[in-house]
Design a protein around this motif. Structure first.
Motif, mmCIF file in Angstrom:
data_model
loop_
_atom_site.group_PDB
_atom_site.id
_atom_site.type_symbol
_atom_site.label_atom_id
_atom_site.label_comp_id
_atom_site.label_asym_id
_atom_site.label_seq_id
_atom_site.Cartn_x
_atom_site.Cartn_y
_atom_site.Cartn_z
ATOM 1 N N ASP A 34 -66.563 -2.080 -31.509
ATOM 2 C CA ASP A 34 -67.595 -3.124 -32.282
ATOM 3 C C ASP A 34 -68.248 -4.292 -32.118
ATOM 4 O O ASP A 34 -69.729 -5.019 -31.795
ATOM 5 C CB ASP A 34 -67.626 -2.828 -33.962
ATOM 6 C CG ASP A 34 -67.931 -0.869 -33.561
ATOM 7 O OD1 ASP A 34 -68.344 0.050 -32.856
ATOM 8 O OD2 ASP A 34 -68.270 -0.381 -34.827
ATOM 9 N N LYS A 35 -66.713 -4.841 -32.570
ATOM 10 C CA LYS A 35 -66.653 -6.621 -32.421
ATOM 11 C C LYS A 35 -67.150 -7.265 -30.265
ATOM 12 O O LYS A 35 -67.984 -7.407 -30.253
ATOM 13 C CB LYS A 35 -65.409 -7.121 -32.612
ATOM 14 C CG LYS A 35 -65.893 -8.909 -32.559
ATOM 15 C CD LYS A 35 -64.458 -9.415 -32.390
ATOM 16 C CE LYS A 35 -64.728 -10.516 -32.790
ATOM 17 N NZ LYS A 35 -63.445 -11.329 -32.409
ATOM 18 N N ILE A 53 -75.350 -2.152 -24.176
ATOM 19 C CA ILE A 53 -74.413 -2.061 -24.032
ATOM 20 C C ILE A 53 -73.605 -0.640 -23.935
ATOM 21 O O ILE A 53 -73.316 0.126 -25.346
ATOM 22 C CB ILE A 53 -73.600 -3.036 -25.048
ATOM 23 C CG1 ILE A 53 -74.266 -4.180 -24.379
ATOM 24 C CG2 ILE A 53 -72.091 -3.309 -23.990
ATOM 25 C CD1 ILE A 53 -74.284 -4.857 -22.599
ATOM 26 N N VAL A 54 -72.760 0.029 -22.876
ATOM 27 C CA VAL A 54 -72.466 1.049 -23.653
ATOM 28 C C VAL A 54 -70.904 0.955 -22.474
ATOM 29 O O VAL A 54 -71.114 0.810 -21.849
ATOM 30 C CB VAL A 54 -72.927 2.529 -22.515
ATOM 31 C CG1 VAL A 54 -71.952 3.652 -22.770
ATOM 32 C CG2 VAL A 54 -74.211 2.792 -23.034
ATOM 33 N N VAL A 66 -68.493 4.487 -25.057
ATOM 34 C CA VAL A 66 -69.418 4.363 -26.541
ATOM 35 C C VAL A 66 -70.671 4.453 -26.151
ATOM 36 O O VAL A 66 -71.402 3.520 -25.675
ATOM 37 C CB VAL A 66 -68.015 2.957 -27.435
ATOM 38 C CG1 VAL A 66 -69.331 3.185 -28.691
ATOM 39 C CG2 VAL A 66 -67.112 3.562 -27.429
ATOM 40 N N ALA A 67 -71.749 5.344 -26.309
ATOM 41 C CA ALA A 67 -72.797 5.705 -26.692
ATOM 42 C C ALA A 67 -73.824 6.655 -27.209
ATOM 43 O O ALA A 67 -73.031 7.200 -28.109
ATOM 44 C CB ALA A 67 -72.898 6.485 -24.733
ATOM 45 N N PRO A 68 -75.056 5.676 -27.142
ATOM 46 C CA PRO A 68 -76.004 6.983 -28.309
ATOM 47 C C PRO A 68 -75.338 8.829 -27.570
ATOM 48 O O PRO A 68 -74.925 8.589 -26.819
ATOM 49 C CB PRO A 68 -77.192 6.227 -28.825
ATOM 50 C CG PRO A 68 -76.943 5.161 -27.891
ATOM 51 C CD PRO A 68 -75.676 5.190 -26.913
ATOM 52 N N ARG A 69 -75.704 9.141 -28.694
ATOM 53 C CA ARG A 69 -75.153 10.123 -28.823
ATOM 54 C C ARG A 69 -76.592 11.588 -28.181
ATOM 55 O O ARG A 69 -76.081 12.348 -27.069
ATOM 56 C CB ARG A 69 -75.099 11.501 -30.377
ATOM 57 C CG ARG A 69 -75.075 13.265 -30.131
ATOM 58 C CD ARG A 69 -74.640 13.447 -31.702
ATOM 59 N NE ARG A 69 -73.328 13.380 -31.370
ATOM 60 C CZ ARG A 69 -72.252 13.254 -31.736
ATOM 61 N NH1 ARG A 69 -72.205 13.713 -30.738
ATOM 62 N NH2 ARG A 69 -71.380 12.782 -32.120
ATOM 63 N N LYS A 76 -70.379 12.371 -19.969
ATOM 64 C CA LYS A 76 -69.392 13.269 -19.025
ATOM 65 C C LYS A 76 -70.126 13.607 -18.131
ATOM 66 O O LYS A 76 -69.237 14.152 -17.405
ATOM 67 C CB LYS A 76 -69.451 14.653 -20.635
ATOM 68 C CG LYS A 76 -69.278 13.941 -22.172
ATOM 69 C CD LYS A 76 -69.393 15.137 -22.770
ATOM 70 C CE LYS A 76 -69.179 14.854 -24.384
ATOM 71 N NZ LYS A 76 -69.448 16.228 -25.180
ATOM 72 N N GLN A 77 -70.675 13.865 -17.264
ATOM 73 C CA GLN A 77 -70.886 14.168 -16.160
ATOM 74 C C GLN A 77 -70.898 12.926 -15.026
ATOM 75 O O GLN A 77 -69.785 13.415 -14.017
ATOM 76 C CB GLN A 77 -72.335 14.120 -15.897
ATOM 77 C CG GLN A 77 -72.867 15.218 -16.336
ATOM 78 C CD GLN A 77 -74.624 15.543 -16.296
ATOM 79 O OE1 GLN A 77 -75.031 14.877 -14.725
ATOM 80 N NE2 GLN A 77 -75.101 15.659 -17.213
ATOM 81 N N ILE A 78 -70.757 11.792 -15.926
ATOM 82 C CA ILE A 78 -70.147 10.982 -14.294
ATOM 83 C C ILE A 78 -68.712 10.911 -14.506
ATOM 84 O O ILE A 78 -68.210 10.959 -15.286
ATOM 85 C CB ILE A 78 -70.616 9.391 -14.524
ATOM 86 C CG1 ILE A 78 -70.285 8.853 -16.218
ATOM 87 C CG2 ILE A 78 -72.256 9.678 -14.380
ATOM 88 C CD1 ILE A 78 -71.703 7.548 -16.357
ATOM 89 N N ASP A 79 -67.823 9.877 -13.172
ATOM 90 C CA ASP A 79 -67.061 9.426 -12.997
ATOM 91 C C ASP A 79 -67.005 8.699 -12.238
ATOM 92 O O ASP A 79 -67.612 7.781 -12.621
ATOM 93 C CB ASP A 79 -65.925 10.859 -12.158
ATOM 94 C CG ASP A 79 -67.039 10.666 -10.875
ATOM 95 O OD1 ASP A 79 -67.373 9.655 -10.536
ATOM 96 O OD2 ASP A 79 -66.595 11.414 -9.970
#
Length: 93
Positions: A34-35, A53-54, A66-69, A76-79
């Protein structure tokens, strides 16, 4: 301060700043993550970059994040090759 390559994208109307990290980022505690996210968000605002920021990091053959739901399905689709091919800016943090 360090320069970081980032992907500053607009995906489905959302401004997103993807920041790739090493796998060590995944071993940090939630308060440490988080920091770091807050530091990057502040740096982005200082240079006029809009977006959330992700942080992303490799985990085996997949990518952790770490991303908004609501964005989880997309991330989940990207590599990792997709992330590398979309790096389009640098940011000093």
């Amino acid at each position: 301060m360090y320069w970081f390559q980032i992907a500053h994208l607009n995906i489905q109307g959302n401004d997103i700043i993807i920041v790739p990290f090493t796998k060590g980022f995944g071993q940090k505690t939630k308060p440490e993550r988080d920091k770091t996210i807050n530091e990057f968000q502040t740096a982005a605002k200082k240079v006029g970059l809009k977006g959330t920021i992700v942080p992303v990091w490799p985990h085996g053959q997949s990518v952790q994040f770490v991303a908004p739901r609501p964005w989880h399905a997309f991330f989940k689709q990207i590599d990792w090759p997709w992330i590398e091919s979309n790096l389009n800016k640098e940011m000093l943090v």
